[in-house]
Design a protein around this motif. Structure first.
Motif, PDB file in Angstrom:
ATOM      1  N   ASN A  15       0.817  -1.229   0.000  1.00  0.00           N
ATOM      2  CA  ASN A  15       0.000   0.000   0.000  1.00  0.00           C
ATOM      3  C   ASN A  15       0.847   1.275   0.000  1.00  0.00           C
ATOM      4  O   ASN A  15       0.302   2.364   0.036  1.00  0.00           O
ATOM      5  CB  ASN A  15      -1.001   0.001   1.155  1.00  0.00           C
ATOM      6  N   LEU A  17       2.405   2.887   2.115  1.00  0.00           N
ATOM      7  CA  LEU A  17       2.133   3.860   3.166  1.00  0.00           C
ATOM      8  C   LEU A  17       3.410   4.573   3.617  1.00  0.00           C
ATOM      9  O   LEU A  17       3.372   5.746   3.973  1.00  0.00           O
ATOM     10  CB  LEU A  17       1.468   3.195   4.370  1.00  0.00           C
ATOM     11  N   ILE A  36      -2.673   8.287   1.507  1.00  0.00           N
ATOM     12  CA  ILE A  36      -3.042   7.639   2.769  1.00  0.00           C
ATOM     13  C   ILE A  36      -4.446   7.033   2.664  1.00  0.00           C
ATOM     14  O   ILE A  36      -4.685   5.906   3.086  1.00  0.00           O
ATOM     15  CB  ILE A  36      -2.944   8.654   3.925  1.00  0.00           C
ATOM     16  N   LEU A  37      -5.370   7.789   2.061  1.00  0.00           N
ATOM     17  CA  LEU A  37      -6.736   7.269   1.913  1.00  0.00           C
ATOM     18  C   LEU A  37      -6.748   6.014   1.042  1.00  0.00           C
ATOM     19  O   LEU A  37      -7.442   5.043   1.344  1.00  0.00           O
ATOM     20  CB  LEU A  37      -7.652   8.347   1.321  1.00  0.00           C
ATOM     21  N   ALA A  39      -4.279   3.991   0.701  1.00  0.00           N
ATOM     22  CA  ALA A  39      -3.599   2.934   1.449  1.00  0.00           C
ATOM     23  C   ALA A  39      -4.565   2.237   2.409  1.00  0.00           C
ATOM     24  O   ALA A  39      -4.545   1.015   2.564  1.00  0.00           O
ATOM     25  CB  ALA A  39      -2.413   3.520   2.224  1.00  0.00           C
ATOM     26  N   THR A  40      -5.450   3.029   3.052  1.00  0.00           N
ATOM     27  CA  THR A  40      -6.403   2.391   3.963  1.00  0.00           C
ATOM     28  C   THR A  40      -7.405   1.547   3.183  1.00  0.00           C
ATOM     29  O   THR A  40      -7.890   0.531   3.661  1.00  0.00           O
ATOM     30  CB  THR A  40      -7.181   3.429   4.792  1.00  0.00           C
ATOM     31  N   ARG A  43      -6.360  -2.215   2.487  1.00  0.00           N
ATOM     32  CA  ARG A  43      -6.638  -3.144   3.579  1.00  0.00           C
ATOM     33  C   ARG A  43      -8.128  -3.467   3.679  1.00  0.00           C
ATOM     34  O   ARG A  43      -8.526  -4.613   3.868  1.00  0.00           O
ATOM     35  CB  ARG A  43      -6.127  -2.525   4.877  1.00  0.00           C
ATOM     36  N   GLU A  44      -8.946  -2.402   3.540  1.00  0.00           N
ATOM     37  CA  GLU A  44     -10.392  -2.552   3.687  1.00  0.00           C
ATOM     38  C   GLU A  44     -10.947  -3.521   2.656  1.00  0.00           C
ATOM     39  O   GLU A  44     -11.662  -4.469   2.980  1.00  0.00           O
ATOM     40  CB  GLU A  44     -11.035  -1.185   3.481  1.00  0.00           C
TER      41      GLU A  44
ATOM     42  N   TYR B 103      -1.058  -1.169   7.850  1.00  0.00           N
ATOM     43  CA  TYR B 103      -2.395  -1.492   7.360  1.00  0.00           C
ATOM     44  C   TYR B 103      -3.444  -1.234   8.431  1.00  0.00           C
ATOM     45  O   TYR B 103      -4.612  -1.513   8.226  1.00  0.00           O
ATOM     46  CB  TYR B 103      -2.442  -2.950   6.885  1.00  0.00           C
ATOM     47  N   ILE B 108      -2.664   4.651  10.882  1.00  0.00           N
ATOM     48  CA  ILE B 108      -2.576   5.552   9.733  1.00  0.00           C
ATOM     49  C   ILE B 108      -3.160   6.921  10.065  1.00  0.00           C
ATOM     50  O   ILE B 108      -2.507   7.953   9.915  1.00  0.00           O
ATOM     51  CB  ILE B 108      -3.285   4.950   8.506  1.00  0.00           C
TER      52      ILE B 108
END
Lengths: 96, 136
Positions: A15, A17, A36-37, A39-40, A43-44, B103, B108
């Motif tokens: 990702n 990050l 960053i958005l 990257a999250t 995972r989601e 993650y 984050i």
């Protein structure tokens, strides 16, 4: 993790990050926040079992990282150009 | 372009050694170092300001001095080094290892919030927040 039961096996896609963090601190948080958005989201989507979507978010994060690198380069170049031109100007003034 | 593992390790070693060499032997406070563009153009400090001077002091073992220049960078340096190291290792050896802290949504957004807060606070020109500004 509450949704690990449907999470695909293996690791989620990269990702990037670390670069989003470096961008946010050192250079251009407007690009950093989008990275960053994304990257999250990696995972989601991965946790929901959406491997394709997760990979796409990861690719977007990578693109933003590249944009951040370009922005950083441009930003760094600005003071360098100004300082160099001032230096040249000062030298010319001294010679005159 | 496909580089061999050996070449990648060589490349990283050379880059790392030159980085350490430059930041050990030259003090960014008074040298040819490139200033922070944000500080240079606006006069405000960014969350990364003071990092070059902090790295110089860290390489000389002065953790407290480095902390004064940029506490956020010094405190999160282990995470940054581990994250970058893992990324480099993945690139060199073609592995797919992940740093699962990166993650975690809590981490984050927590880190991002901290960076923004730090950014605002270190620009406040009064005590105790002016301690966060990167001045010796």
């Amino acid at each position: 993790m509450e949704f690990s039961r449907i999470e695909p096996s293996g690791n989620p896609p990269e990702n990037y990050l670390i670069f989003a963090i470096l961008m946010t601190i050192f250079c251009c948080w407007p690009v950093g926040i989008f990275a960053i958005l994304k990257a999250t989201k990696v995972r989601e989507l991965w946790a929901m079992g959406d491997e394709v979507g997760a990979q796409k978010a990861a690719d977007d994060a990578k693109k933003l990282t590249i944009w951040g690198a370009v922005a950083a380069f441009v930003l760094i170049i600005i003071p360098v150009i100004i300082l160099f031109s001032m230096g040249i100007f000062a030298t010319l003034m001294d010679a005159a | 372009m496909q580089l061999k593992t050996f070449h990648k390790i060589g490349l990283i070693t050379v880059l790392l050694l030159s980085f350490v060499f430059v930041y050990y032997f030259f003090n960014p406070a008074s040298n040819f170092f490139i200033p922070c563009p944000f500080h240079y153009l606006t006069g405000f400090y960014c969350p990364g300001c003071g990092s070059q001077r902090a790295i110089h002091l860290l390489l000389h073992g002065d953790v407290f001095g480095a902390f004064r220049f940029n506490p956020l960078m010094v405190l999160t340096l282990p995470i940054l080094i581990y994250g970058l190291g893992l990324t480099l290792a993945n690139w060199i050896f073609g592995t797919q290892k992940r740093f699962m802290l990166f993650y975690s949504k809590l981490f984050i957004f927590g880190y991002f919030g901290l960076a923004i807060l730090f950014w605002i606070l270190r620009n406040l020109p009064f005590y105790p927040f002016n301690l966060l500004a990167p001045t010796a």
